[in-house]
Design a protein around this motif. Sequence first.
Motif, mmCIF file in Angstrom:
data_model
loop_
_atom_site.group_PDB
_atom_site.id
_atom_site.type_symbol
_atom_site.label_atom_id
_atom_site.label_comp_id
_atom_site.label_asym_id
_atom_site.label_seq_id
_atom_site.Cartn_x
_atom_site.Cartn_y
_atom_site.Cartn_z
ATOM 1 N N GLU A 174 -35.446 52.077 -21.465
ATOM 2 C CA GLU A 174 -34.521 51.001 -21.441
ATOM 3 C C GLU A 174 -34.384 49.575 -21.782
ATOM 4 O OE1 GLU A 174 -30.924 48.818 -19.703
ATOM 5 O OE2 GLU A 174 -31.141 51.295 -20.555
ATOM 6 N N LEU A 175 -35.788 49.175 -21.586
ATOM 7 C CA LEU A 175 -36.500 48.306 -22.370
ATOM 8 C C LEU A 175 -36.194 48.614 -23.657
ATOM 9 C CD1 LEU A 175 -38.393 46.022 -21.874
ATOM 10 C CD2 LEU A 175 -40.356 47.371 -22.278
ATOM 11 N N ASN A 176 -36.153 49.063 -24.489
ATOM 12 C CA ASN A 176 -36.390 49.274 -25.840
ATOM 13 C C ASN A 176 -34.851 49.165 -26.629
ATOM 14 O OD1 ASN A 176 -39.074 49.993 -26.399
ATOM 15 N ND2 ASN A 176 -39.430 52.236 -26.039
ATOM 16 N N ARG A 177 -33.736 49.989 -25.554
ATOM 17 C CA ARG A 177 -32.623 49.447 -25.945
ATOM 18 C C ARG A 177 -31.918 47.529 -25.495
ATOM 19 N NH1 ARG A 177 -28.048 49.174 -23.871
ATOM 20 N NH2 ARG A 177 -28.447 48.635 -21.640
ATOM 21 N N LEU A 178 -32.736 47.468 -24.343
ATOM 22 C CA LEU A 178 -32.625 46.305 -23.879
ATOM 23 C C LEU A 178 -33.201 44.985 -25.502
ATOM 24 C CD1 LEU A 178 -32.368 45.882 -20.537
ATOM 25 C CD2 LEU A 178 -30.492 45.593 -21.801
ATOM 26 N N LEU A 179 -33.555 45.387 -25.671
ATOM 27 C CA LEU A 179 -35.259 44.620 -26.660
ATOM 28 C C LEU A 179 -34.162 44.571 -28.141
ATOM 29 C CD1 LEU A 179 -38.501 45.797 -26.044
ATOM 30 C CD2 LEU A 179 -37.439 43.265 -25.572
ATOM 31 N N ASP A 180 -33.751 45.378 -28.559
ATOM 32 C CA ASP A 180 -32.952 46.044 -29.506
ATOM 33 C C ASP A 180 -31.758 45.040 -29.645
ATOM 34 O OD1 ASP A 180 -35.036 47.978 -30.796
ATOM 35 O OD2 ASP A 180 -34.146 49.438 -29.937
ATOM 36 N N LYS A 181 -31.401 45.261 -28.638
ATOM 37 C CA LYS A 181 -29.647 44.511 -28.013
ATOM 38 C C LYS A 181 -29.954 43.073 -28.307
ATOM 39 C CE LYS A 181 -25.909 43.935 -25.040
ATOM 40 N NZ LYS A 181 -25.420 44.089 -23.735
ATOM 41 N N ALA A 182 -30.924 42.439 -28.292
ATOM 42 C CA ALA A 182 -31.917 41.443 -28.064
ATOM 43 C C ALA A 182 -32.167 40.342 -29.386
ATOM 44 C CB ALA A 182 -32.200 40.753 -26.750
ATOM 45 N N GLY A 183 -32.517 41.704 -30.265
ATOM 46 C CA GLY A 183 -33.105 41.438 -31.213
ATOM 47 C C GLY A 183 -34.477 40.908 -31.320
ATOM 48 N N LEU A 184 -34.854 41.172 -30.067
ATOM 49 C CA LEU A 184 -36.547 40.490 -29.825
ATOM 50 C C LEU A 184 -37.681 41.485 -30.298
ATOM 51 C CD1 LEU A 184 -35.495 39.243 -26.166
ATOM 52 C CD2 LEU A 184 -35.831 38.134 -28.241
ATOM 53 N N PRO A 185 -38.735 41.136 -30.113
ATOM 54 C CA PRO A 185 -39.634 42.546 -31.316
ATOM 55 C C PRO A 185 -39.526 43.031 -29.266
ATOM 56 C CG PRO A 185 -40.755 39.829 -30.635
ATOM 57 C CD PRO A 185 -39.418 39.316 -30.246
ATOM 58 N N HIS A 186 -40.470 43.975 -30.423
ATOM 59 C CA HIS A 186 -40.804 45.220 -29.217
ATOM 60 C C HIS A 186 -42.449 44.890 -28.390
ATOM 61 C CE1 HIS A 186 -37.869 48.673 -29.072
ATOM 62 N NE2 HIS A 186 -37.602 47.766 -30.379
ATOM 63 N N ILE A 187 -41.609 44.852 -26.713
ATOM 64 C CA ILE A 187 -42.959 44.408 -26.586
ATOM 65 C C ILE A 187 -43.505 45.998 -24.912
ATOM 66 C CG2 ILE A 187 -43.616 41.974 -26.665
ATOM 67 C CD1 ILE A 187 -42.050 42.214 -23.342
ATOM 68 N N ARG A 188 -44.680 46.245 -24.603
ATOM 69 C CA ARG A 188 -44.530 46.842 -23.754
ATOM 70 C C ARG A 188 -44.389 46.333 -22.340
ATOM 71 N NH1 ARG A 188 -50.487 47.672 -23.267
ATOM 72 N NH2 ARG A 188 -50.218 45.117 -23.571
ATOM 73 N N PHE A 189 -43.783 47.669 -21.015
ATOM 74 C CA PHE A 189 -43.152 46.769 -19.899
ATOM 75 C C PHE A 189 -44.819 45.498 -19.092
ATOM 76 C CE2 PHE A 189 -42.990 46.767 -15.358
ATOM 77 C CZ PHE A 189 -41.222 45.904 -15.278
ATOM 78 N N HIS A 190 -46.323 46.373 -19.417
ATOM 79 C CA HIS A 190 -46.598 45.373 -19.044
ATOM 80 C C HIS A 190 -47.357 44.398 -19.813
ATOM 81 C CE1 HIS A 190 -50.760 45.076 -16.982
ATOM 82 N NE2 HIS A 190 -51.397 44.526 -17.924
ATOM 83 N N ASP A 191 -46.263 43.809 -20.890
ATOM 84 C CA ASP A 191 -46.571 42.776 -21.380
ATOM 85 C C ASP A 191 -45.527 41.651 -20.627
ATOM 86 O OD1 ASP A 191 -48.528 43.299 -23.468
ATOM 87 O OD2 ASP A 191 -46.561 44.634 -24.465
ATOM 88 N N LEU A 192 -44.824 41.987 -20.020
ATOM 89 C CA LEU A 192 -43.869 41.710 -18.856
ATOM 90 C C LEU A 192 -44.833 40.801 -18.299
ATOM 91 C CD1 LEU A 192 -41.196 43.759 -18.402
ATOM 92 C CD2 LEU A 192 -40.822 41.966 -20.396
ATOM 93 N N ARG A 193 -45.685 41.326 -17.247
ATOM 94 C CA ARG A 193 -46.676 41.006 -16.568
ATOM 95 C C ARG A 193 -47.484 39.871 -17.149
ATOM 96 N NH1 ARG A 193 -50.525 42.408 -12.097
ATOM 97 N NH2 ARG A 193 -52.606 41.498 -13.169
ATOM 98 N N HIS A 194 -47.824 40.298 -18.802
ATOM 99 C CA HIS A 194 -48.077 39.400 -19.192
ATOM 100 C C HIS A 194 -48.481 37.752 -19.124
ATOM 101 C CE1 HIS A 194 -51.831 41.459 -20.127
ATOM 102 N NE2 HIS A 194 -51.493 42.437 -21.023
ATOM 103 N N THR A 195 -46.628 37.780 -19.714
ATOM 104 C CA THR A 195 -46.154 36.799 -19.849
ATOM 105 C C THR A 195 -46.091 36.127 -18.989
ATOM 106 O OG1 THR A 195 -44.407 37.755 -22.028
ATOM 107 C CG2 THR A 195 -43.779 36.389 -20.798
ATOM 108 N N SER A 196 -45.365 36.451 -17.896
ATOM 109 C CA SER A 196 -45.591 36.118 -16.498
ATOM 110 C C SER A 196 -46.739 35.849 -16.312
ATOM 111 C CB SER A 196 -45.107 37.264 -15.695
ATOM 112 O OG SER A 196 -44.634 36.124 -14.265
ATOM 113 N N LEU A 197 -47.882 35.269 -16.287
ATOM 114 C CA LEU A 197 -49.066 34.972 -16.136
ATOM 115 C C LEU A 197 -49.383 33.955 -16.701
ATOM 116 C CD1 LEU A 197 -51.057 38.437 -14.296
ATOM 117 C CD2 LEU A 197 -49.845 36.794 -12.892
ATOM 118 N N SER A 198 -49.239 33.841 -18.452
ATOM 119 C CA SER A 198 -49.052 33.389 -19.600
ATOM 120 C C SER A 198 -48.594 31.692 -19.065
ATOM 121 C CB SER A 198 -48.612 33.366 -19.969
ATOM 122 O OG SER A 198 -49.581 34.830 -20.912
#
Length: 229
Positions: A174-198
Amino acid sequence: ITDQRIANARRYDETFAQAVKEGILGRNPLDAVERPKTETAQYQIFTEEQARQFMITSAGSKYEALFYLALTTGMRKGELLGLMWSDIDWNKSALLVQRQLLQASSSKAVLVPPKTKSGHRAIKLGPGTLSQLASHQKKQGILKAAAGEKWKENELIFTSGIGTPLGQSRVSKELNRLLDKAGLPHIRFHDLRHTSLSFLLEMGMPVNTVQMRAGHSKASVTTDIYGHA
């Protein structure tokens, strides 16, 4: 497996060092071993605009609240999937991290305690996150009513359509589907954690506060990973 090998190597090193100290050995045989060079793990993070676009695109997704919590709490995927409704303190606007969901195989998932003492922690929630959780709870109630006797009650916050633990592969798909829909680069679910803490560090939150929120054992772990922020 890698973590276990590292732990074993450290124990051997300590044992040999003690033997040298006591005169049992003339030298530590591990001193002749060339240590591998450590490298900082590479990961991708969203910019603030990309994070905003992702949440706009995920609105209405069956995992909207899951992705929202990943970006606002910095929790690991297993920790999020192991959350129970009893872990939420609505009055104190906080949640307790007390377990994680491990996918033992394609057909079996198990709930286990956090790997370390620092993994047990409380995370403060903002109004937006509480609102997402309340909305998700209502949606789960509708699913539960529709499933009827097929519903398997586990008290989990994030479940399949019949109440069973949510498969991690479903979340990634589902993450990959939404990234495609939004036109965003593919990242891993764990990178959402990295994004938040950064984001938290870039906003000026003290390192030790981010460390505790992340569940890291030491502040040095946080700075090693997020030195760029």
